[in-house]
Design a protein around this motif. Structure first.
Motif, PDB file in Angstrom:
ATOM      1  N   VAL A 129      13.080   5.145  -0.238  1.00 17.30           N
ATOM      2  CA  VAL A 129      13.129   5.167  -1.617  1.00 17.30           C
ATOM      3  C   VAL A 129      12.022   5.786  -2.239  1.00 17.30           C
ATOM      4  O   VAL A 129      11.879   6.627  -3.368  1.00 17.30           O
ATOM      5  CB  VAL A 129      13.139   3.905  -2.378  1.00 17.30           C
ATOM      6  N   MET A 130      10.828   5.969  -1.581  1.00 12.60           N
ATOM      7  CA  MET A 130       9.529   6.851  -2.011  1.00 12.60           C
ATOM      8  C   MET A 130       9.456   8.095  -1.274  1.00 12.60           C
ATOM      9  O   MET A 130       8.799   8.186  -0.308  1.00 12.60           O
ATOM     10  CB  MET A 130       8.166   5.930  -1.800  1.00 12.60           C
ATOM     11  N   LYS A 131      10.269   8.933  -1.940  1.00  7.43           N
ATOM     12  CA  LYS A 131      10.230  10.052  -1.456  1.00  7.43           C
ATOM     13  C   LYS A 131      10.620  11.273  -2.513  1.00  7.43           C
ATOM     14  O   LYS A 131      11.184  11.082  -3.537  1.00  7.43           O
ATOM     15  CB  LYS A 131      11.427  10.092  -0.226  1.00  7.43           C
ATOM     16  N   GLY A 163       9.007   0.914   5.776  1.00  4.65           N
ATOM     17  CA  GLY A 163      10.161   0.367   4.765  1.00  4.65           C
ATOM     18  C   GLY A 163      10.236   1.181   3.443  1.00  4.65           C
ATOM     19  O   GLY A 163      11.082   1.170   2.766  1.00  4.65           O
ATOM     20  N   HIS A 164       8.940   2.033   3.260  1.00  7.52           N
ATOM     21  CA  HIS A 164       8.854   2.784   2.049  1.00  7.52           C
ATOM     22  C   HIS A 164       9.725   4.043   1.848  1.00  7.52           C
ATOM     23  O   HIS A 164      10.152   4.422   0.451  1.00  7.52           O
ATOM     24  CB  HIS A 164       7.558   2.762   1.395  1.00  7.52           C
ATOM     25  N   SER A 165       9.895   4.846   2.853  1.00  6.50           N
ATOM     26  CA  SER A 165      10.291   6.180   2.834  1.00  6.50           C
ATOM     27  C   SER A 165      11.637   6.332   2.462  1.00  6.50           C
ATOM     28  O   SER A 165      11.923   7.555   1.967  1.00  6.50           O
ATOM     29  CB  SER A 165       9.935   6.882   4.267  1.00  6.50           C
ATOM     30  N   GLY A 211       0.802  -1.326   0.075  1.00 12.27           N
ATOM     31  CA  GLY A 211      -0.129  -0.019  -0.289  1.00 12.27           C
ATOM     32  C   GLY A 211       1.003   1.095  -0.083  1.00 12.27           C
ATOM     33  O   GLY A 211       2.171   1.279   0.529  1.00 12.27           O
ATOM     34  N   HIS A 212       0.214   2.458  -0.431  1.00 16.63           N
ATOM     35  CA  HIS A 212       1.042   3.583  -0.360  1.00 16.63           C
ATOM     36  C   HIS A 212       0.279   4.773   0.177  1.00 16.63           C
ATOM     37  O   HIS A 212      -1.078   4.736  -0.124  1.00 16.63           O
ATOM     38  CB  HIS A 212       1.527   3.957  -1.951  1.00 16.63           C
ATOM     39  N   ASN A 213       0.923   5.645   0.759  1.00 14.13           N
ATOM     40  CA  ASN A 213       0.188   6.767   1.205  1.00 14.13           C
ATOM     41  C   ASN A 213       1.183   8.095   0.455  1.00 14.13           C
ATOM     42  O   ASN A 213       2.116   7.696   0.053  1.00 14.13           O
ATOM     43  CB  ASN A 213      -0.175   7.107   2.518  1.00 14.13           C
ATOM     44  N   PHE A 260       6.963  12.017   1.161  1.00 13.00           N
ATOM     45  CA  PHE A 260       7.162  10.435   1.326  1.00 13.00           C
ATOM     46  C   PHE A 260       6.064   9.463   1.591  1.00 13.00           C
ATOM     47  O   PHE A 260       4.928  10.087   1.967  1.00 13.00           O
ATOM     48  CB  PHE A 260       8.326  10.257   2.241  1.00 13.00           C
ATOM     49  N   CYS A 261       6.145   8.097   1.463  1.00 16.40           N
ATOM     50  CA  CYS A 261       5.339   7.258   1.439  1.00 16.40           C
ATOM     51  C   CYS A 261       5.684   6.507   3.039  1.00 16.40           C
ATOM     52  O   CYS A 261       6.739   6.175   3.159  1.00 16.40           O
ATOM     53  CB  CYS A 261       5.369   6.145   0.438  1.00 16.40           C
ATOM     54  N   SER A 262       4.728   6.913   3.935  1.00 15.17           N
ATOM     55  CA  SER A 262       5.237   6.237   5.050  1.00 15.17           C
ATOM     56  C   SER A 262       4.954   4.736   5.562  1.00 15.17           C
ATOM     57  O   SER A 262       4.930   4.240   6.660  1.00 15.17           O
ATOM     58  CB  SER A 262       4.619   7.101   6.348  1.00 15.17           C
TER      59      SER A 262
HETATM   60 ZN    ZN Z   1       4.867   3.165  -0.436  1.00 10.02          ZN
END
Ligand code: ZN
Length: 153
Positions: A145-147, A141-143, A70-72, A136-138
């Protein structure tokens, strides 16, 4: 003849005003997509300083389930990003991975699963032009790279 001309000018003026308002509103709307590759499609977003409110739409183009990929989208000052992301990740999925009542969170969306999209409208009148904000995506483990960087021009 003179009368017809003035009506034409008034019509033209009204038309150009409507167009200007439409352009401004469009510039205050942002769109970002997220994928199963744990990536946002862009590492930089910006809006003109004329925007009072910005509406961001997040689309999850992935296929993996929400509890796995999932992503936010969360916005904070660049200096707060790391701590807010950590606090968010431990807040849990039922809290959309956002630390509740945390004033460092300037805007956030809910977590979206595969094929879903969500929007958030937030006030940018207090954000400073030229300053770097971080998004970022919180999801845990995503933040890392997803930033990306959010700026007001
Ligand atoms: Zn994400």
């Amino acid at each position: 003849m003179k009368h017809t001309l003035s009506i034409l000018l008034v019509t033209l003026a009204a038309f150009s005003t409507a167009c200007a308002a439409k352009t401004e509103a469009a510039e205050c709307k942002l769109e970002i997509t997220a994928s199963d590759k744990m990536k946002f499609n862009t590492a930089a977003l910006s809006v003109p300083s004329a925007c009072k409110e910005v509406t961001l739409t997040l689309k999850n183009e992935g296929k993996l389930p929400k509890n796995i990929m999932g992503h936010n989208w969360v916005l904070s000052a660049a200096a707060d990003a790391k701590e807010v992301a950590t606090a968010g990740a431990s807040a849990g999925l039922d809290k959309e991975y956002v630390p509740q009542g945390d004033k460092r969170v300037l805007a956030s969306t809910k977590v979206v699963g595969p094929g879903e999209s969500t929007s958030v409208t937030f006030d940018v009148s207090k954000l400073k032009a030229g300053e770097k904000y971080a998004y970022f995506c919180s999801f845990p483990g995503h933040s890392m790279v997803m930033k990306g960087i959010f700026t007001i021009k």
